[in-house]
Design a protein around this motif. Sequence first.
Motif, PDB file in Angstrom:
ATOM      1  N   PHE A 191      -3.379   0.619   7.367  1.00 18.13           N
ATOM      2  CA  PHE A 191      -2.728   1.885   7.723  1.00 18.13           C
ATOM      3  C   PHE A 191      -1.244   1.757   7.404  1.00 18.13           C
ATOM      4  N   ASP A 192      -0.777   2.551   6.463  1.00 22.34           N
ATOM      5  CA  ASP A 192       0.629   2.521   6.064  1.00 22.34           C
ATOM      6  C   ASP A 192       1.395   3.578   6.854  1.00 22.34           C
ATOM      7  N   TYR A 193       2.200   3.123   7.801  1.00 24.02           N
ATOM      8  CA  TYR A 193       2.970   4.075   8.614  1.00 24.02           C
ATOM      9  C   TYR A 193       4.348   4.295   8.002  1.00 24.02           C
ATOM     10  N   THR A 194       4.948   5.421   8.357  1.00 22.89           N
ATOM     11  CA  THR A 194       6.282   5.747   7.837  1.00 22.89           C
ATOM     12  C   THR A 194       7.397   5.331   8.778  1.00 22.89           C
ATOM     13  N   HIS A 195       7.107   5.279  10.079  1.00 22.76           N
ATOM     14  CA  HIS A 195       8.118   4.966  11.087  1.00 22.76           C
ATOM     15  C   HIS A 195       7.478   4.127  12.188  1.00 22.76           C
ATOM     16  N   THR A 196       8.287   3.290  12.826  1.00 26.24           N
ATOM     17  CA  THR A 196       7.903   2.711  14.113  1.00 26.24           C
ATOM     18  C   THR A 196       8.394   3.652  15.205  1.00 26.24           C
ATOM     19  N   ILE A 197       7.830   3.520  16.391  1.00 24.76           N
ATOM     20  CA  ILE A 197       8.284   4.377  17.496  1.00 24.76           C
ATOM     21  C   ILE A 197       9.748   4.111  17.847  1.00 24.76           C
ATOM     22  N   PRO A 198      10.217   2.851  17.903  1.00 26.70           N
ATOM     23  CA  PRO A 198      11.653   2.659  18.147  1.00 26.70           C
ATOM     24  C   PRO A 198      12.528   3.342  17.100  1.00 26.70           C
ATOM     25  N   GLU A 199      12.086   3.340  15.837  1.00 31.86           N
ATOM     26  CA  GLU A 199      12.860   4.014  14.800  1.00 31.86           C
ATOM     27  C   GLU A 199      12.909   5.521  15.044  1.00 31.86           C
ATOM     28  N   ILE A 200      11.788   6.104  15.457  1.00 29.89           N
ATOM     29  CA  ILE A 200      11.750   7.536  15.753  1.00 29.89           C
ATOM     30  C   ILE A 200      12.682   7.875  16.898  1.00 29.89           C
ATOM     31  N   LEU A 201      12.636   7.069  17.967  1.00 34.87           N
ATOM     32  CA  LEU A 201      13.493   7.347  19.123  1.00 34.87           C
ATOM     33  C   LEU A 201      14.967   7.215  18.748  1.00 34.87           C
ATOM     34  N   ALA A 202      15.286   6.223  17.920  1.00 37.90           N
ATOM     35  CA  ALA A 202      16.677   6.034  17.520  1.00 37.90           C
ATOM     36  C   ALA A 202      17.172   7.167  16.636  1.00 37.90           C
TER      37      ALA A 202
END
Length: 506
Positions: A30-41
């Motif tokens: 599964f190739d994700y675009t963002h981690t959750i910490p990156e989204i929150l930041a």
Amino acid sequence: MSLEDGIFEQRAARVKEIEALGFKPYGKRFDYTHTIPEILAAYGDKTAEELVPPPPAPEAVRVRIAARIQTVRRMGKAAFMHVQQNGAKLQFYIKKDAISEQDYALFNLLDIGDIIGADGYLFRTRTGELSLHVEKLEFLSKILLPMPEKFHGLEDVETRYRQRYLDLISNPESRDVFVTRAKVISSIRRQLEERGFIEVETPMMQTVYGGAAARPFVTHHNTLDVDLYLRIAPELYLKRLIVGGLERVYEINRNFRNEGVSTRHNPEFTMVEFYQAYTDYKGLMDFTEEMLRQIALDSTGGAVVPYGDLQLDFGNVRRLTMREAVVEFWEGDGRPTLDDVRNPEWLLANTHKATPGEALGHLFEVHAEKKLQQPTIIYEFPIEVSPLANNSPDDPAMVDRFEIFVAGMEIGNAYTELNNPMEQRRRFDSQLQMRDRGDDEAHQMDEDYLRAMSFGMPPTGGEGLGIDRLVMLMSNRQSIRDVILFPLLRPEGEIGMADRLRRLDA
């Protein structure tokens, strides 16, 4: 059948249902675009209008995320989930008519703890919470065992240490400890390499153990038919490298000491040892003060670090001789003077030790050690407890050595290295006499080390810092087991997981 067995079998049955829907329950990339910490930041402070602007403005922020399900709230044809990744959480909003029938059927089979992937766009709910409006679901891994109640607050200490994976999932603050640990090690490595030290590796299995006063673990090499010892310290090998012309070396090393277990001791622990030619213990004192301050800054963001009820100031390291510490922190009546603790007869009269040096070391441990709360360097040690350190030019009974104490525990040890092979042989002989008197932690004779020294060892300063204890201080943890991912524990009884999994294949 126990409740846990029932849940296990129910979830195992769901694996087949998930497969029937066309999803792979394990092992899909599964190739994700963002981690959750990156989204929150990046988007944590964006308004609802900024996240989803009205037409004809640009499209909403689209992301693709992988995470573990933490909570599920079903509300008819819609639902909210909180998911967790890398110690951070985000809310998912799932609406029946916004995803495919296949994906919605998958959603109805999900359990807390499952690992999923999701595509969608970011928005804010009516309550203002940043959320992902899910448009597509992917299944990544099925949980078979129940998570702790409410997915947080795993408090049983034994379980947290034995099942560190469960502790890390359930307690984000545990993850923070090991992030801090990584920062401490990174800071140490960077500071040493900026000063020209090179990282090396030395044997973990040794024919002669040395470099510290400790009992070893013993193993046996079948092919060579020889007993070996797990190293208690890398010191003597690192100093062989100094002889060989590697003038600044260090090793971040695992050591093994067959001793008791406590909140400050684990039989397997991590240290950094470093050796620098053409300096002495005073040069290392200055470097150590700089290093500790920078470790605190790199791992916590400040030089003052909370630890229990204390505020430890790593920007202000005090220095005392061992004799001065005994006098200052003496407990009870009859406080001695500095002249008293310099007097061999007084030392022997006030202890049951065989030599004045052993007596001074004992008095320091009894009266002073636990009271050294703020970062403190204790220097000038007796020769009897320092078989590898160089003699003090001002006092033949003492050596040029210091230890660092914080919160009542030793975190480091350093000295001007003894580089006279004849004196080193005398020290080893003295240690052998201590072994004959029953001290099974006294140093062994190391003939090859004496041979290496006889090729000429430059004046050298050497130091070891306990990384586990440093992490305790930087992460405000009172037990060394809290900062070691897998501390040594007594073996468990039968767990039964293999039989459970075998039944699934039957």
